[in-house]
Enzyme design. Structure first.
Site, PDB file in Angstrom:
ATOM      1  N   LYS A 288       0.846  -1.189   0.000  1.00  0.00           N
ATOM      2  CA  LYS A 288       0.000   0.000   0.000  1.00  0.00           C
ATOM      3  C   LYS A 288       0.884   1.242   0.000  1.00  0.00           C
ATOM      4  CE  LYS A 288      -4.255   1.711   2.128  1.00  0.00           C
ATOM      5  NZ  LYS A 288      -5.264   1.471   3.174  1.00  0.00           N
ATOM      6  N   GLU A 374     -19.219  -5.964  10.462  1.00  0.00           N
ATOM      7  CA  GLU A 374     -20.180  -5.214  11.270  1.00  0.00           C
ATOM      8  C   GLU A 374     -21.210  -6.119  11.937  1.00  0.00           C
ATOM      9  OE1 GLU A 374     -18.297  -2.490   8.396  1.00  0.00           O
ATOM     10  OE2 GLU A 374     -19.342  -4.405   8.136  1.00  0.00           O
ATOM     11  N   ARG A 402     -25.137  -2.456   7.650  1.00  0.00           N
ATOM     12  CA  ARG A 402     -24.743  -3.826   7.337  1.00  0.00           C
ATOM     13  C   ARG A 402     -25.004  -4.784   8.497  1.00  0.00           C
ATOM     14  NH1 ARG A 402     -20.581  -3.761   3.094  1.00  0.00           N
ATOM     15  NH2 ARG A 402     -19.419  -5.411   4.132  1.00  0.00           N
TER      16      ARG A 402
END
Length: 641
Positions: A288, A374, A402
């Site tokens: 990243k 979640e 969610r």
């Protein structure tokens, strides 16, 4: 600083232009694309590190496959900036995440190269499988009959939905390609057994062997994998940590490969394109923030950034005039946790974004990052509550959607005292409709015994955190927006509020304004303008949408000609509950004029928060206009007298 020189990229308008380039030129193109992405984001801000990590992958996929006939689906899609540059949108990158500009995510209405919109995680494999099945069933002619490729990160693949999709894909056996973009870094450091499993696959010497095996395979590709592929597979199967997880789910596993090595990427993708006859998972290792030092060295890999200096990486942020709501929540929670050892906190891969980093640093044994999960976060919190703890489940409004079934079934139905800290409530700006917190008031107040609060300012937020901590008779929720508070003086600590009681801000006559949330500051500005016209509304901060302060609301209705409710949420929320109360008490029979100001029944695209609230009709000017319209011209003329 001058824009980078990009002679090859300047020749590329669409992915079809990549077909004329040699493999060496594709490598050079990737370097130019990375430089252009860095330069573009330095001027606009936006999601950054993840895009830099997939530059080579983006070039390779578009070079090998035939997009948009082949469907390329980016999970979350915050890494799609290089993809947008290669797919006809380079000249509009300066508008990204701005009003009337490009979305910061993939968006079906923006380009045929975005076959599936995203901004939440772990959806790509399900979508790709659905498209693959549609392809094999005939679909519609305009959608073509190409390959379906899902690119998903190591953080996203840890979520349950990804495994539900992979399990189903393995069962159906449809040809599709999943590329696992494994950068060891979603937004926060990844957590959980899945991330540990992936880490062990390429840690230390074994990884070097795997990489060597992949290199060995390259020399044999694009012929069938032959010896190199056999060696890689045997290494995985003989590894002490195993390596058959994906194969047990029905996928042919290829990798791990170096996701920044164009030679490996092209060879593997070309062979998979020719040879795949079912679901395939390609495991690519990336970094990243690759290629830009400040991003590579940042704790979050340069996940997202404001405008920044291209040389130093220093972000050009406006000076802060007040603490953010998120930081106020985090500090108040720590203050309470110092006094109460039962207080704990749960977040779903967003410890910094939800303000829980401080709690995690101070009380690591009581602060849990469960990863991008979640649903699990909510039920895990329910279990903590059932076990006698006082959990604060801190989740963005848009992500709490969610876990709604778990809120209903595992928390509310059992009346468990889980405290929901709902961050990013209301309109959030540049992330647009996918991240707007529009619906939480409506879906939370529908639930029996749910306490629902909204902070009008940062001091009120402190009081609501303290109130939630003190309430043990059932679930509570409090919502607050992204960004800075309004600059009120903060108390040393929050004060426990009386459940269901509002507060009078200003006593007036003729018309009352009942505000729920941070539009209160806009209401006060509107009232200052109205006072110059001889109108002095009564203003009340509702504080609670459930339970309502029925006594105060009915008093307002009986002693005023008109009543207006204002909230930063969709229809069905606070205003709807007030209207229900008034109807049940036959107040409308008395001739009361009632108006409810809510978010409009549309998804509002990205813009600044101020622009979004203007589009929504919830500014001080809109409030003033609604008061004038509600009272009517004759009334105003009489008052001017």
């Amino acid at each position: 600083m001058d824009k980078p020189k990009t002679p090859l990229l300047d020749r590329v308008s669409y992915p079809s232009d990549l077909k004329t380039l040699s493999d060496a030129e594709l490598t050079t193109l990737a370097h130019e694309l990375r430089a252009d992405t860095i330069a573009q984001v330095s001027q606009t801000g936006g999601h950054f590190g993840a895009g830099l990590g997939v530059v080579e992958m983006t070039v390779a996929i578009h070079a090998v496959f035939d997009t948009p006939r082949d469907k390329l689906i980016w999970d979350v899609s915050h890494q799609c900036y290089p993809h947008k540059i290669l797919t006809g949108r380079r000249d509009r990158m300066g508008t990204i995440r701005q009003k009337d500009g490009l979305s910061g995510f993939t968006k079906r209405t923006e380009s045929p190269y975005d076959p599936f919109g995203a901004a939440h995680s772990s959806t790509s494999i399900s979508a790709a499988l659905g498209m693959a099945v549609a392809r094999d069933l005939g679909g519609t002619p305009e959608h073509g009959l190409g390959d379906c490729i899902a690119v998903i990160g190591d953080g996203s693949i840890s979520a349950g939905m990804a495994y539900e999709a992979m399990n189903n894909a393995g069962h159906l056996g449809k040809r599709m390609i999943v590329i696992l973009n494994d950068n060891e870094m979603s937004i926060a450091p990844p957590t959980g057994a899945m991330s540990s499993y992936l880490s062990r696959l390429y840690a230390g010497a074994p990884f070097q062997e795997f990489k060597a095996a992949a290199k060995g395979a390259v020399s044999l590709l694009p012929e069938p994998f032959q010896e190199g592929a056999r060696r890689a597979k045997e290494l995985l199967k003989s590894a002490t940590v195993g390596g058959t997880l994906f194969e047990e789910l029905g996928f042919s596993y290829v990798g791990p490969i170096d996701g920044h090595d164009m030679e490996q990427l092209l060879a593997v993708l070309r062979t998979v394109k020719v040879r795949a006859d079912g679901p395939v998972l390609i495991h690519a290792i990336t970094k990243k923030g690759k290629g830009y030092g400040p991003a590579e060295n940042a704790a979050d890999g340069g996940h997202a950034t404001a405008k920044f200096d291209l040389v130093t990486g220093e972000q050009k942020k406006a000076p802060s005039n007040a603490p953010s709501y998120t930081s106020v929540f985090g500090k108040e929670l720590v203050r309470l946790a110092e006094k109460d050892p039962k207080i704990c906190a749960v977040t779903a891969a967003m410890p910094d974004g939800t303000g829980l980093t401080l709690m995690g640093d101070r009380y690591p044994s009581r602060c849990f990052d469960v990863g991008i999960a979640e649903q699990h976060a909510v039920t895990f919190s329910a279990g903590l509550a059932a076990g006698g703890m006082k959990p604060f489940c801190a989740i963005y409004s848009t992500f709490l959607q969610r876990g709604y079934d778990q809120v209903v079934h595992d928390v509310a139905l059992q009346k468990l005292p889980v405290r929901f800290a709902i961050d990013r409530a209301g309109l959030v700006g540049a992330d647009g409709a996918t991240h707007a917190g529009s619906f939480d008031t409506a879906f939370m107040t529908n639930l029996p015994d749910m306490i629902m609060m909204a902070a009008a300012d940062e001091a009120e937020l402190m009081h609501m955190v303290a109130t939630a901590a003190a309430y043990d008779d059932g679930p509570t929720a409090f919502r607050y927006p992204r960004g800075e508070g309004v600059g009120v003086e903060l108390p040393e600590g929050g004060t426990v509020l009386e459940i269901g009681k509002s507060r009078l801000i200003q006593e007036g006559n003729q018309i009352a304004i009942l505000s729920f949330g941070t539009r209160l500051s806009e209401v006060q500005t509107a009232c200052e303008n109205l006072s110059a016209k001889g109108i002095m509304p009564t203003v009340v901060d509702a504080r609670f949408a459930k339970p309502l302060d029925a006594e105060a609301i009915l008093q307002l209705a009986r002693h005023h000609e008109a009543l207006i409710t204002i909230e930063e949420g969709a229809v069905g929320g606070f205003g709807s509950h007030v209207a229900q109360l008034l109807a049940e008490n036959a107040v409308f029979d008395t001739g009361l004029k009632f108006r409810s100001m809510v978010l409009p029944d549309i998804f509002i695209d990205q813009a600044s928060p101020a622009e979004m609230y203007a589009m929504a009709g919830l500014t001080a000017a809109d409030i003033e206009a609604r008061v004038l319209d509600t009272l009517g011209v004759a009334t105003l003329s009489a008052k001017r007298g």
